[in-house]
Design a protein around this motif. Structure first.
Motif, PDB file in Angstrom:
ATOM      1  N   LEU A  49      13.463  -4.293  10.607  1.00 33.87           N
ATOM      2  CA  LEU A  49      12.746  -4.922   9.505  1.00 33.87           C
ATOM      3  C   LEU A  49      11.420  -5.499   9.976  1.00 33.87           C
ATOM      4  O   LEU A  49      10.412  -5.412   9.267  1.00 33.87           O
ATOM      5  CB  LEU A  49      13.613  -6.013   8.869  1.00 33.87           C
ATOM      6  N   LEU A  50      11.388  -6.064  11.170  1.00 33.49           N
ATOM      7  CA  LEU A  50      10.146  -6.589  11.721  1.00 33.49           C
ATOM      8  C   LEU A  50       9.120  -5.471  11.888  1.00 33.49           C
ATOM      9  O   LEU A  50       7.946  -5.643  11.553  1.00 33.49           O
ATOM     10  CB  LEU A  50      10.411  -7.281  13.061  1.00 33.49           C
ATOM     11  N   GLU A  51       9.553  -4.329  12.377  1.00 39.16           N
ATOM     12  CA  GLU A  51       8.641  -3.183  12.524  1.00 39.16           C
ATOM     13  C   GLU A  51       8.120  -2.740  11.157  1.00 39.16           C
ATOM     14  O   GLU A  51       6.930  -2.465  10.991  1.00 39.16           O
ATOM     15  CB  GLU A  51       9.350  -2.024  13.235  1.00 39.16           C
ATOM     16  N   HIS A  52       9.011  -2.696  10.167  1.00 38.38           N
ATOM     17  CA  HIS A  52       8.595  -2.333   8.803  1.00 38.38           C
ATOM     18  C   HIS A  52       7.599  -3.356   8.258  1.00 38.38           C
ATOM     19  O   HIS A  52       6.608  -2.989   7.614  1.00 38.38           O
ATOM     20  CB  HIS A  52       9.816  -2.229   7.882  1.00 38.38           C
ATOM     21  N   ALA A  53       7.848  -4.633   8.524  1.00 39.93           N
ATOM     22  CA  ALA A  53       6.943  -5.689   8.054  1.00 39.93           C
ATOM     23  C   ALA A  53       5.551  -5.500   8.634  1.00 39.93           C
ATOM     24  O   ALA A  53       4.543  -5.661   7.931  1.00 39.93           O
ATOM     25  CB  ALA A  53       7.488  -7.066   8.424  1.00 39.93           C
ATOM     26  N   ARG A  54       5.500  -5.153   9.900  1.00 39.34           N
ATOM     27  CA  ARG A  54       4.184  -4.918  10.527  1.00 39.34           C
ATOM     28  C   ARG A  54       3.454  -3.776   9.842  1.00 39.34           C
ATOM     29  O   ARG A  54       2.239  -3.839   9.636  1.00 39.34           O
ATOM     30  CB  ARG A  54       4.364  -4.650  12.016  1.00 39.34           C
ATOM     31  N   GLU A  55       4.184  -2.718   9.478  1.00 40.09           N
ATOM     32  CA  GLU A  55       3.574  -1.586   8.784  1.00 40.09           C
ATOM     33  C   GLU A  55       3.073  -1.994   7.399  1.00 40.09           C
ATOM     34  O   GLU A  55       1.947  -1.668   7.017  1.00 40.09           O
ATOM     35  CB  GLU A  55       4.566  -0.438   8.662  1.00 40.09           C
ATOM     36  N   VAL A  56       3.917  -2.698   6.653  1.00 39.02           N
ATOM     37  CA  VAL A  56       3.548  -3.113   5.293  1.00 39.02           C
ATOM     38  C   VAL A  56       2.356  -4.063   5.329  1.00 39.02           C
ATOM     39  O   VAL A  56       1.407  -3.926   4.547  1.00 39.02           O
ATOM     40  CB  VAL A  56       4.750  -3.765   4.568  1.00 39.02           C
ATOM     41  N   LEU A  57       2.385  -5.022   6.232  1.00 44.95           N
ATOM     42  CA  LEU A  57       1.293  -5.987   6.307  1.00 44.95           C
ATOM     43  C   LEU A  57      -0.002  -5.357   6.812  1.00 44.95           C
ATOM     44  O   LEU A  57      -1.097  -5.842   6.511  1.00 44.95           O
ATOM     45  CB  LEU A  57       1.696  -7.172   7.189  1.00 44.95           C
ATOM     46  N   GLY A  58       0.113  -4.262   7.541  1.00 42.03           N
ATOM     47  CA  GLY A  58      -1.072  -3.554   8.017  1.00 42.03           C
ATOM     48  C   GLY A  58      -1.686  -2.648   6.960  1.00 42.03           C
ATOM     49  O   GLY A  58      -2.793  -2.133   7.134  1.00 42.03           O
ATOM     50  N   ASP A  59      -0.970  -2.458   5.851  1.00 44.35           N
ATOM     51  CA  ASP A  59      -1.449  -1.604   4.755  1.00 44.35           C
ATOM     52  C   ASP A  59      -2.067  -2.476   3.670  1.00 44.35           C
ATOM     53  O   ASP A  59      -1.378  -3.204   2.975  1.00 44.35           O
ATOM     54  CB  ASP A  59      -0.269  -0.809   4.194  1.00 44.35           C
ATOM     55  N   SER A  60      -3.366  -2.375   3.515  1.00 42.48           N
ATOM     56  CA  SER A  60      -4.061  -3.214   2.523  1.00 42.48           C
ATOM     57  C   SER A  60      -3.713  -2.823   1.087  1.00 42.48           C
ATOM     58  O   SER A  60      -4.023  -3.559   0.158  1.00 42.48           O
ATOM     59  CB  SER A  60      -5.575  -3.138   2.734  1.00 42.48           C
ATOM     60  N   ASP A  61      -3.022  -1.693   0.905  1.00 47.61           N
ATOM     61  CA  ASP A  61      -2.632  -1.259  -0.442  1.00 47.61           C
ATOM     62  C   ASP A  61      -1.218  -1.685  -0.829  1.00 47.61           C
ATOM     63  O   ASP A  61      -0.721  -1.283  -1.878  1.00 47.61           O
ATOM     64  CB  ASP A  61      -2.742   0.276  -0.553  1.00 47.61           C
ATOM     65  N   SER A  62      -0.557  -2.486   0.004  1.00 48.39           N
ATOM     66  CA  SER A  62       0.793  -2.948  -0.320  1.00 48.39           C
ATOM     67  C   SER A  62       0.748  -3.770  -1.597  1.00 48.39           C
ATOM     68  O   SER A  62      -0.097  -4.652  -1.763  1.00 48.39           O
ATOM     69  CB  SER A  62       1.358  -3.807   0.815  1.00 48.39           C
ATOM     70  N   ASP A  63       1.691  -3.471  -2.512  1.00 52.84           N
ATOM     71  CA  ASP A  63       1.684  -4.202  -3.781  1.00 52.84           C
ATOM     72  C   ASP A  63       2.536  -5.468  -3.690  1.00 52.84           C
ATOM     73  O   ASP A  63       3.357  -5.618  -2.789  1.00 52.84           O
ATOM     74  CB  ASP A  63       2.121  -3.306  -4.935  1.00 52.84           C
ATOM     75  N   PRO A  64       2.344  -6.392  -4.618  1.00 50.38           N
ATOM     76  CA  PRO A  64       3.066  -7.675  -4.582  1.00 50.38           C
ATOM     77  C   PRO A  64       4.584  -7.523  -4.618  1.00 50.38           C
ATOM     78  O   PRO A  64       5.295  -8.287  -3.954  1.00 50.38           O
ATOM     79  CB  PRO A  64       2.556  -8.407  -5.826  1.00 50.38           C
ATOM     80  N   GLU A  65       5.103  -6.543  -5.354  1.00 49.22           N
ATOM     81  CA  GLU A  65       6.554  -6.355  -5.413  1.00 49.22           C
ATOM     82  C   GLU A  65       7.100  -5.941  -4.045  1.00 49.22           C
ATOM     83  O   GLU A  65       8.143  -6.420  -3.602  1.00 49.22           O
ATOM     84  CB  GLU A  65       6.921  -5.301  -6.465  1.00 49.22           C
ATOM     85  N   GLU A  66       6.386  -5.061  -3.361  1.00 46.98           N
ATOM     86  CA  GLU A  66       6.801  -4.641  -2.023  1.00 46.98           C
ATOM     87  C   GLU A  66       6.786  -5.833  -1.065  1.00 46.98           C
ATOM     88  O   GLU A  66       7.699  -6.006  -0.261  1.00 46.98           O
ATOM     89  CB  GLU A  66       5.881  -3.536  -1.511  1.00 46.98           C
ATOM     90  N   LEU A  67       5.771  -6.671  -1.177  1.00 47.15           N
ATOM     91  CA  LEU A  67       5.685  -7.862  -0.324  1.00 47.15           C
ATOM     92  C   LEU A  67       6.793  -8.862  -0.645  1.00 47.15           C
ATOM     93  O   LEU A  67       7.342  -9.506   0.253  1.00 47.15           O
ATOM     94  CB  LEU A  67       4.308  -8.512  -0.459  1.00 47.15           C
ATOM     95  N   ARG A  68       7.146  -8.984  -1.927  1.00 49.81           N
ATOM     96  CA  ARG A  68       8.229  -9.891  -2.326  1.00 49.81           C
ATOM     97  C   ARG A  68       9.559  -9.404  -1.740  1.00 49.81           C
ATOM     98  O   ARG A  68      10.335 -10.190  -1.188  1.00 49.81           O
ATOM     99  CB  ARG A  68       8.324  -9.985  -3.846  1.00 49.81           C
ATOM    100  N   LEU A  69       9.819  -8.106  -1.843  1.00 47.43           N
ATOM    101  CA  LEU A  69      11.059  -7.555  -1.282  1.00 47.43           C
ATOM    102  C   LEU A  69      11.093  -7.693   0.237  1.00 47.43           C
ATOM    103  O   LEU A  69      12.139  -7.998   0.821  1.00 47.43           O
ATOM    104  CB  LEU A  69      11.202  -6.084  -1.687  1.00 47.43           C
ATOM    105  N   LEU A  70       9.953  -7.478   0.861  1.00 47.10           N
ATOM    106  CA  LEU A  70       9.858  -7.649   2.305  1.00 47.10           C
ATOM    107  C   LEU A  70      10.158  -9.089   2.702  1.00 47.10           C
ATOM    108  O   LEU A  70      10.911  -9.346   3.650  1.00 47.10           O
ATOM    109  CB  LEU A  70       8.466  -7.241   2.797  1.00 47.10           C
TER     110      LEU A  70
END
Length: 93
Positions: A49-70
């Motif tokens: 999950l930490l590795e996934h979080a790094r990927e999501v946070l590195g993507d400037s196109d991540s949407d708020p719902e994805e960030l909430r689930l993360l």
């Protein structure tokens, strides 16, 4: 969440979220091995999950719902990791 001497904090909660403990007398019992395996799985999932979080946070196109689930996933993983650390720390005493 401090166990009395001779008891191990389990990596899961009982009903209503209370901590569960196991007698630490037999380190090779079925329940001790189950606890060790569960801790290992929880820590492995937290690492993934930490590795996934790094990927999501590195993507400037991540949407708020994805960030909430993360955030929800990271919160659960952090709780599991703290419980494992507490349990292992108690066994060092």
């Amino acid at each position: 969440m401090i166990a009395q001497e001779g008891w191990r904090l389990l990596p899961w909660s009982g009903p209503d979220g209370q901590p569960c403990y196991l007698s630490a007398d037999d380190h090779d019992s079925y329940m001790s091995r189950l606890e060790d395996n569960t801790e290992s799985v929880q820590l492995g999932m937290a690492a993934e999950l930490l590795e996934h979080a790094r990927e999501v946070l590195g993507d400037s196109d991540s949407d708020p719902e994805e960030l909430r689930l993360l955030t929800a996933g990271l919160t659960g993983a952090l709780g599991d990791t703290l419980r494992v650390a507490t349990s292992r720390g108690e066994r060092l005493r």
